[in-house]
Design a protein around this motif. Structure first.
Motif, PDB file in Angstrom:
ATOM      1  N   GLY A 141      43.896  43.175  37.724  1.00 63.55           N
ATOM      2  CA  GLY A 141      43.447  43.203  39.110  1.00 63.55           C
ATOM      3  C   GLY A 141      43.965  42.015  39.878  1.00 63.55           C
ATOM      4  O   GLY A 141      44.363  41.000  39.299  1.00 63.55           O
ATOM      5  N   GLY A 142      43.951  42.131  41.171  1.00 67.25           N
ATOM      6  CA  GLY A 142      44.604  41.151  42.033  1.00 67.25           C
ATOM      7  C   GLY A 142      43.759  39.916  42.336  1.00 67.25           C
ATOM      8  O   GLY A 142      42.606  39.790  41.908  1.00 67.25           O
ATOM      9  N   LYS A 176      39.255  41.033  38.534  1.00 68.30           N
ATOM     10  CA  LYS A 176      39.679  40.541  39.852  1.00 68.30           C
ATOM     11  C   LYS A 176      39.460  39.044  39.896  1.00 68.30           C
ATOM     12  O   LYS A 176      38.572  38.511  39.221  1.00 68.30           O
ATOM     13  CB  LYS A 176      38.835  41.201  40.951  1.00 68.30           C
ATOM     14  CG  LYS A 176      39.525  41.280  42.301  1.00 68.30           C
ATOM     15  CD  LYS A 176      40.354  42.551  42.421  1.00 68.30           C
ATOM     16  CE  LYS A 176      40.962  42.706  43.795  1.00 68.30           C
ATOM     17  NZ  LYS A 176      41.575  44.032  43.970  1.00 68.30           N
ATOM     18  N   PRO A 197      48.737  40.314  43.122  1.00 68.79           N
ATOM     19  CA  PRO A 197      48.300  39.915  44.459  1.00 68.79           C
ATOM     20  C   PRO A 197      47.186  40.806  45.017  1.00 68.79           C
ATOM     21  O   PRO A 197      46.963  41.918  44.526  1.00 68.79           O
ATOM     22  CB  PRO A 197      49.564  40.065  45.309  1.00 68.79           C
ATOM     23  CG  PRO A 197      50.400  41.062  44.583  1.00 68.79           C
ATOM     24  CD  PRO A 197      50.021  41.029  43.138  1.00 68.79           C
ATOM     25  N   ASP A 198      46.499  40.317  45.997  1.00 69.82           N
ATOM     26  CA  ASP A 198      45.523  41.097  46.771  1.00 69.82           C
ATOM     27  C   ASP A 198      45.488  40.440  48.152  1.00 69.82           C
ATOM     28  O   ASP A 198      46.358  39.620  48.472  1.00 69.82           O
ATOM     29  CB  ASP A 198      44.144  41.096  46.077  1.00 69.82           C
ATOM     30  CG  ASP A 198      43.202  42.152  46.664  1.00 69.82           C
ATOM     31  OD1 ASP A 198      43.452  43.348  46.457  1.00 69.82           O
ATOM     32  OD2 ASP A 198      42.238  41.786  47.355  1.00 69.82           O
ATOM     33  N   ASN A 220      39.543  48.454  49.427  1.00 71.79           N
ATOM     34  CA  ASN A 220      38.694  48.564  48.239  1.00 71.79           C
ATOM     35  C   ASN A 220      37.222  48.571  48.637  1.00 71.79           C
ATOM     36  O   ASN A 220      36.834  47.919  49.603  1.00 71.79           O
ATOM     37  CB  ASN A 220      38.963  47.403  47.286  1.00 71.79           C
ATOM     38  CG  ASN A 220      40.335  47.504  46.623  1.00 71.79           C
ATOM     39  OD1 ASN A 220      40.682  48.533  46.049  1.00 71.79           O
ATOM     40  ND2 ASN A 220      41.122  46.446  46.714  1.00 71.79           N
ATOM     41  N   GLY A 224      44.097  54.191  46.466  1.00 71.75           N
ATOM     42  CA  GLY A 224      44.729  52.875  46.574  1.00 71.75           C
ATOM     43  C   GLY A 224      45.344  52.355  45.294  1.00 71.75           C
ATOM     44  O   GLY A 224      45.638  51.159  45.190  1.00 71.75           O
ATOM     45  N   GLY A 250      49.782  50.466  43.951  1.00 71.87           N
ATOM     46  CA  GLY A 250      50.315  49.132  43.648  1.00 71.87           C
ATOM     47  C   GLY A 250      50.173  48.782  42.186  1.00 71.87           C
ATOM     48  O   GLY A 250      51.128  48.361  41.528  1.00 71.87           O
ATOM     49  N   VAL A 251      48.995  48.971  41.686  1.00 79.12           N
ATOM     50  CA  VAL A 251      48.751  48.600  40.293  1.00 79.12           C
ATOM     51  C   VAL A 251      49.488  49.570  39.355  1.00 79.12           C
ATOM     52  O   VAL A 251      50.040  49.166  38.323  1.00 79.12           O
ATOM     53  CB  VAL A 251      47.229  48.466  40.017  1.00 79.12           C
ATOM     54  CG1 VAL A 251      46.507  49.774  39.990  1.00 79.12           C
ATOM     55  CG2 VAL A 251      46.975  47.700  38.748  1.00 79.12           C
TER      56      VAL A 251
HETATM   57  N1  PHE Z   1      45.554  44.347  44.817  1.00 86.30           N
HETATM   58  C1  PHE Z   1      45.716  45.455  43.915  1.00 86.30           C
HETATM   59  C2  PHE Z   1      44.538  46.424  44.041  1.00 86.30           C
HETATM   60  O1  PHE Z   1      43.511  46.155  44.649  1.00 86.30           O
HETATM   61  C3  PHE Z   1      45.741  45.007  42.496  1.00 86.30           C
HETATM   62  C4  PHE Z   1      47.041  44.765  41.831  1.00 86.30           C
HETATM   63  C5  PHE Z   1      46.990  44.255  40.572  1.00 86.30           C
HETATM   64  C6  PHE Z   1      48.267  45.073  42.355  1.00 86.30           C
HETATM   65  C7  PHE Z   1      48.105  44.034  39.824  1.00 86.30           C
HETATM   66  C8  PHE Z   1      49.392  44.860  41.649  1.00 86.30           C
HETATM   67  C9  PHE Z   1      49.316  44.334  40.380  1.00 86.30           C
HETATM   68  O2  PHE Z   1      44.608  47.503  43.518  1.00 86.30           O
END
Ligand code: PHE
Length: 342
Positions: free
Chosen positions: A36-37, A75, A113-114, A250, A276, A279-280
């Motif tokens: 998690g970011g 997170k 990142p977040d 989120n 969402g 990204g992950v």
């Molecule tokens: N910020 C992203 C989310 O809330 C989390 C993330 C983690 C993105 C690792 C990329 C890599 O889902």
């Protein structure tokens, strides 16, 4: 659903360099290391930052489980007091403090990142902790996760439009994007290119330049075909008027009861942790699992199929989209635990 000691491991430390409280919250490692970011923003109190970390980490457990990723949920939060300006030197000190804390997790928490952090920060963090992802391509990473996050949200929007209007086309649809940060601004431009009539809202008005804008006050109750929450959470509930709500923010719902209120009002809400996940999914399938860009992006686009399934089940069973998405995640979590329940 939230019981005592639900999280596996939570550490808050007063950063020795910055004097800012930094937290790593691991909600679950049942499916693998927690991923998690890192959120860096201001909070009235350190407890507010901690509470946000707990909620966000839990959301990541569900996000990663629904996405079928072999990762748990975690997170980080760097909670700068509301009264303290976020100067470059404070940021650097606080990131260093968090980096040292992340290193103590020794790979059982994977950071990205977040809100408030980006690829360049990940480069800096890497000098303190190995398990940091989303570095720029020049540093061997896959770069900003906002791009694949936006791709996944667009796929989710199309699946939602199909369920609500019978067609995935955004052309001519009035779409309100709330939050013109890294993901929101990408969504606004892609939607406009695809023919949508985009309305933008952000506390920082300059971010909306070039778009029709609406004030942030009352924006979640604006008339629209699609409402896209792309800012902070705790915002969606009774009073929403758009027939379709889908976005990357989120923890969007004001409370879990809001899911039933939306259903009763005939509004289709695509759960944030489904929409969402792009990204992950992209970052970790590429950087931790070695998929090539096309295969990773195909995994992101597969969010559309998950949305379709969740919406169809909720409609057929008279349940909420939240309940169906949670059931999907719980199925995977319980399988991983060999049926064990905690
Ligand atoms: N910020 C992203 C989310 O809330 C989390 C993330 C983690 C993105 C690792 C990329 C890599 O889902």
């Amino acid at each position: 659903m939230v019981g005592p000691w639900e999280h596996e491991e939570v550490v808050t430390r007063l950063g020795p360099r910055s004097g800012v409280p930094v937290t790593v919250a691991v909600h679950s490692r049942r499916l693998g290391p927690a991923a998690g970011g890192i959120r860096l923003t201001q909070y009235p109190t350190w407890q507010d930052g901690l509470a946000d970390a707990l909620r966000l980490a839990r959301g990541m457990t569900y996000k990663n489980a629904v996405a079928g990723l072999p990762f748990g949920g975690g997170k980080s939060v760097i909670a700068v007091p509301s009264t303290v300006p976020v100067t470059p030197s404070l940021r650097a000190d606080a990131l260093a403090d968090l980096g040292e804390l992340i290193a103590t997790f020794d790979g059982s928490y994977l950071a990205g990142p977040d809100i408030g952090t980006g690829p360049d920060d990940m480069v800096y963090l890497r000098s303190f902790a190995r398990h940091v992802f989303c570095l720029p391509e020049s540093h061997g990473g896959t770069g900003p996760s906002s791009l694949p996050t936006a791709r996944g949200v667009l796929a989710a929007i199309r699946a939602g439009l199909t369920a609500v209007f019978g067609s995935p086309s955004v052309s001519g649809r009035r779409v309100v994007v709330v939050g013109m940060g890294s993901v929101g601004s990408l969504l606004a431009s892609s939607l406009r290119s695809a023919g949508a009539s985009v309305v933008a809202a952000d506390l920082i008005e300059s971010r909306c330049a070039g778009y029709e804008t609406v004030p942030v006050a009352g924006v979640y109750e604006t008339d629209a075909d699609v409402l896209v929450p792309a800012a902070v959470g705790g915002v969606v509930g009774a009073g929403v008027r758009a027939p379709l709500v889908v976005g990357p923010a989120n923890n969007q719902l004001r409370s879990d009861d809001a899911a039933a209120a939306l259903r009763d009002a005939g509004i289709v809400w695509v759960p944030d942790f489904v929409a969402g996940a792009g990204g992950v999914i992209y970052t970790l399938t590429r950087e931790a699992e070695g998929l090539d860009p096309e295969a990773a992006m195909a995994r992101v686009e597969a969010i559309a199929g998950t949305v379709e399934t969740v919406l169809a089940k909720a409609a057929a069973n008279g349940t909420t989209t939240l309940a169906e998405a949670v059931a999907l995640a719980d199925g995977r979590l319980n399988d991983a635990a060999g049926g064990r329940r905690s």
